[in-house]
Design a protein around this motif. Structure first.
Motif, short mmCIF file in Angstrom:
data_model
loop_
_atom_site.label_atom_id
_atom_site.label_comp_id
_atom_site.label_asym_id
_atom_site.label_seq_id
_atom_site.Cartn_x
_atom_site.Cartn_y
_atom_site.Cartn_z
N VAL A 78 0.85 -1.19 0.00
CA VAL A 78 0.00 0.00 0.00
C VAL A 78 0.89 1.24 0.00
O VAL A 78 1.89 1.30 0.71
N VAL A 113 1.83 -1.53 5.31
CA VAL A 113 0.58 -2.30 5.25
C VAL A 113 0.63 -3.15 3.99
O VAL A 113 0.84 -2.61 2.90
N ALA A 122 -5.26 0.41 6.79
CA ALA A 122 -4.49 1.44 6.09
C ALA A 122 -5.03 2.83 6.41
O ALA A 122 -4.26 3.78 6.59
#
Length: 236
Positions: A78, A113, A122
């Motif tokens: 992410v 993440v 997140a």
């Protein structure tokens, strides 16, 4: 303080996944208010354009724009970015999801993440703003450029949103698929007449096709997303 979370995803209200996201967000970040925008399954191109429009347009301070589309092969992690006015953008490295917004970000980092983690995890990291959550800067050349002159989506009014940035004249011919139609560039002084096709600024300033008194999508035979759009000056 309530903080707005703009969610761009390939699911929305009425979907169990959306209901689960609402519940988890209420548990992990009760100060957040979720505002959804739904795109087609796995459509990172449409998602990327929506993300840019929400993140770079006017809105309340402290907001977060999140994108979450169907998983694709090659997901890495992410990412989190910040626009020049402080809006945070969060989402996995997938397709074109970052392509439109990345040129206007001050910074872009990897977030600690995994790409398959819960979305709300997140979001909580983004709200917390802990420096230790950042795993390093991202080289922006990793983000693919969006395709030029293609159809992105058809909205509820039948307008055709494209990735065309500049029109080559005021009187044009537009071809999408097998359909070829005369089009006028809208100048802001005159509304399109009934049955008249106009090209006007749409999402993120990119052009869309509108039909006066009708649906541009019907005039062009309901073209599919990512269909090439050819635009030339009339008379050629």
């Amino acid at each position: 303080m309530t903080r707005l979370v703009g969610l761009v995803a390939d699911y929305g209200p009425g979907d169990l996944r959306f209901a689960e996201t609402i519940q988890r967000l209420a548990l992990l970040a009760p100060e957040a208010e979720l505002s959804p925008t739904c795109v087609a399954d796995g459509d990172t191109l449409a998602a990327g354009l929506c993300v840019a429009d929400l993140a770079l347009g006017p809105g309340p301070p402290g907001r977060v724009v999140v994108h979450d589309v169907a998983a694709q092969a090659g997901d890495r992690c992410v990412w989190i970015g910040r626009t020049r006015d402080g809006t945070l953008v969060v989402g996995a490295d997938r397709g074109y999801a970052w392509s439109f917004v990345v040129p206007r970000l001050r910074r872009l980092w990897a977030l600690d993440v995994p790409a398959d983690a819960e979305l709300t995890f997140a979001i909580r990291h983004a709200f917390a703003g802990h420096p230790h959550a950042l795993r390093g800067a991202i080289d922006r050349t990793r983000v693919p450029a969006p395709p030029e002159c293609v159809l992105v989506w058809t909205d509820a009014a039948g307008r055709l949103q494209t990735t065309l940035a500049r029109a080559p004249g005021d009187r044009l011919v537009v071809q999408i698929g097998d359909c070829r139609e005369p089009v006028r560039l809208r100048d802001g002084r005159r509304e399109p007449g009934d049955g008249e096709l106009v090209l006007e600024p749409g999402t993120y300033g990119l052009h869309r096709l509108t039909l006066g008194g009708g649906r541009a999508a019907d005039r062009f035979g309901a073209p599919a997303a990512r269909t090439p759009v050819t635009v030339i000056p009339a008379g050629r």
